[in-house]
Design an enzyme around this catalytic site. Sequence first.
Site, PDB file in Angstrom:
ATOM      1  N   CYS A  12       0.818  -1.224   0.000  1.00 54.48           N
ATOM      2  CA  CYS A  12       0.000   0.000   0.000  1.00 54.48           C
ATOM      3  C   CYS A  12       0.854   1.279   0.000  1.00 54.48           C
ATOM      4  CB  CYS A  12      -0.906   0.019   1.221  1.00 54.48           C
ATOM      5  SG  CYS A  12      -2.157  -1.233   1.159  1.00 54.48           S
ATOM      6  N   GLN A 210     -10.345 -10.910 -12.127  1.00 57.79           N
ATOM      7  CA  GLN A 210      -9.992  -9.554 -11.677  1.00 57.79           C
ATOM      8  C   GLN A 210     -10.181  -9.469 -10.162  1.00 57.79           C
ATOM      9  OE1 GLN A 210      -8.766  -7.176 -13.596  1.00 57.79           O
ATOM     10  NE2 GLN A 210      -9.336  -7.739 -15.675  1.00 57.79           N
ATOM     11  N   TYR A 239      -6.420 -12.512 -24.738  1.00 54.19           N
ATOM     12  CA  TYR A 239      -6.056 -12.605 -23.313  1.00 54.19           C
ATOM     13  C   TYR A 239      -7.353 -12.628 -22.496  1.00 54.19           C
ATOM     14  CZ  TYR A 239      -1.728 -10.760 -25.388  1.00 54.19           C
ATOM     15  OH  TYR A 239      -0.627 -10.538 -26.189  1.00 54.19           O
ATOM     16  N   CYS A 335      -3.069  -3.372 -17.238  1.00 56.34           N
ATOM     17  CA  CYS A 335      -2.804  -3.163 -15.817  1.00 56.34           C
ATOM     18  C   CYS A 335      -1.404  -2.584 -15.617  1.00 56.34           C
ATOM     19  CB  CYS A 335      -2.985  -4.461 -15.036  1.00 56.34           C
ATOM     20  SG  CYS A 335      -1.963  -5.787 -15.667  1.00 56.34           S
TER      21      CYS A 335
HETATM   22  N1  SAH Z   1      -9.571 -10.326 -19.829  1.00 55.61           N
HETATM   23  C1  SAH Z   1      -9.515 -11.175 -18.671  1.00 55.61           C
HETATM   24  C2  SAH Z   1      -8.091 -11.608 -18.291  1.00 55.61           C
HETATM   25  C3  SAH Z   1      -7.055 -10.532 -18.233  1.00 55.61           C
HETATM   26  S1  SAH Z   1      -5.553 -10.997 -17.395  1.00 55.61           S
HETATM   27  C4  SAH Z   1     -10.221 -10.526 -17.502  1.00 55.61           C
HETATM   28  O1  SAH Z   1     -10.552  -9.348 -17.537  1.00 55.61           O
HETATM   29  O2  SAH Z   1     -10.478 -11.214 -16.506  1.00 55.61           O
HETATM   30  C5  SAH Z   1      -4.524 -11.518 -18.674  1.00 55.61           C
HETATM   31  C6  SAH Z   1      -4.795 -12.931 -19.167  1.00 55.61           C
HETATM   32  O3  SAH Z   1      -3.864 -13.186 -20.220  1.00 55.61           O
HETATM   33  C7  SAH Z   1      -4.603 -14.037 -18.133  1.00 55.61           C
HETATM   34  O4  SAH Z   1      -5.763 -14.833 -18.109  1.00 55.61           O
HETATM   35  C8  SAH Z   1      -3.407 -14.835 -18.661  1.00 55.61           C
HETATM   36  O5  SAH Z   1      -3.517 -16.230 -18.415  1.00 55.61           O
HETATM   37  C9  SAH Z   1      -3.484 -14.561 -20.150  1.00 55.61           C
HETATM   38  N2  SAH Z   1      -2.244 -14.669 -20.909  1.00 55.61           N
HETATM   39  C10 SAH Z   1      -0.974 -14.424 -20.505  1.00 55.61           C
HETATM   40  N3  SAH Z   1      -0.120 -14.551 -21.526  1.00 55.61           N
HETATM   41  C11 SAH Z   1      -0.858 -14.892 -22.621  1.00 55.61           C
HETATM   42  C12 SAH Z   1      -0.545 -15.145 -23.976  1.00 55.61           C
HETATM   43  N4  SAH Z   1       0.710 -15.080 -24.424  1.00 55.61           N
HETATM   44  N5  SAH Z   1      -1.543 -15.440 -24.837  1.00 55.61           N
HETATM   45  C13 SAH Z   1      -2.835 -15.516 -24.385  1.00 55.61           C
HETATM   46  N6  SAH Z   1      -3.187 -15.272 -23.106  1.00 55.61           N
HETATM   47  C14 SAH Z   1      -2.214 -14.976 -22.234  1.00 55.61           C
END
Ligand code: SAH
Length: 379
Positions: A12, A210, A239, A335
């Site tokens: 924090c 999230q 992703y 993020c």
């Molecule tokens: N859009 C989703 C997840 C976002 S976090 C949400 O809002 O909940 C990013 C995600 O990317 C994770 O689930 C992770 O497993 C995935 N990820 C990481 N590297 C990746 C890659 N090279 N190709 C596809 N997905 C990937």
Amino acid sequence: MNCKIFKQCGSCDYLHLAYEEQLKKKREYCVQLVKKAKLSQVKVTDTIGAKDPYHYRNKVIVGFNQRNEAGFYEENSHKIIPYTTCLLHDEESDAIIQKIASLLRKYKIQIYNEDRRKGFLRHVLIRRGIKTNQTMVVLVTTSSVFPGSKNFVKELTSQFKSIKTIVMNINTRKTSIVLGNDEKILFGKGYIEDELCGLKFKISPKSFYQINRDQCEVLYHKALSLLNLKGDETVIDTYCGIGTIGMVASKKAKQVIGVELNKDAVKDAIYNAKMNNIKNIRFINEDATAFMVELAKEKIVIDAVIMDPPRSGTTPAFINAVKALQPKQVVYISCDPSTQVRDLALFKEVGYKFDTMIPVDMFPMTEHVECVVLMSKVK
Ligand code: SAH
């Protein structure tokens, strides 16, 4: 603010600042990033703050010291900083962790010692479906043999009715990565469910979800209102995790294809689409870049791309594939705005324009910030 280990646990950084001040600092950080990247056309809006900036974290990971106290690892060290309650955690999680700490002696559970590589319990991970009041407890251990587990489970679940599942995750590796590959369900179905944007989602121990549910809804609504889908679009959700934003988008699109590397998350996503009776979405278990490159080779027509990569951002090959596919719109959720800005500069080079960056405060009291940018193909 009242935290006994402020500055020690390192999470924090902004706890001492008024919330308005935190939001301003996060915006200013983004302003500096776009300036440095010479993307001066980009206006950074005010940071969208959280209604309640405390107790938002639905996922907690703790270790234990040899006195059976739960705590966080000091940065870059093996030392545990004990705590009892945290201003960021959902309160039920901390109560469960305290109970687990008290059960360690009773059930003779040995704490793992990283230096000697001996002991049984490495970490405890708690994940909460805040909307559904469902809790998952993951015990990360060095072996699948847990004598006394039945009584341990009974004692824990009889006190905390929200616990819907307890999973043992077995991690024998010498690594700082928390979760191993193997799992053994001790109680319940091995997953929990939560509700987000009016849909239900199954969440498995290893899937991404999230950590700030309420702000996640704000973020998704923002991203999708920028995209402004009409109903006839093909959208790629890259992703995609367990399919959350893609499934929300699917209501306003012709079809959605989600791509995600983590196979457990993809399994959850497929299950989630069925559970919500969504028929115009499918999921591919692949690297997002590899998938986009394939789509580009096959000259598939797509209208929009949603991208939400991990902190490392995306790749130049992904961006080149977008250039070839020419979707009218790309919405980039990140993020880590520093890698996002790096990627935006490349998107600009391949013919995408953007003028607004919207910071959303998913992580109050910390220095982290999430950002959304809508990009459009220059005609
Ligand atoms: N859009 C989703 C997840 C976002 S976090 C949400 O809002 O909940 C990013 C995600 O990317 C994770 O689930 C992770 O497993 C995935 N990820 C990481 N590297 C990746 C890659 N090279 N190709 C596809 N997905 C990937």
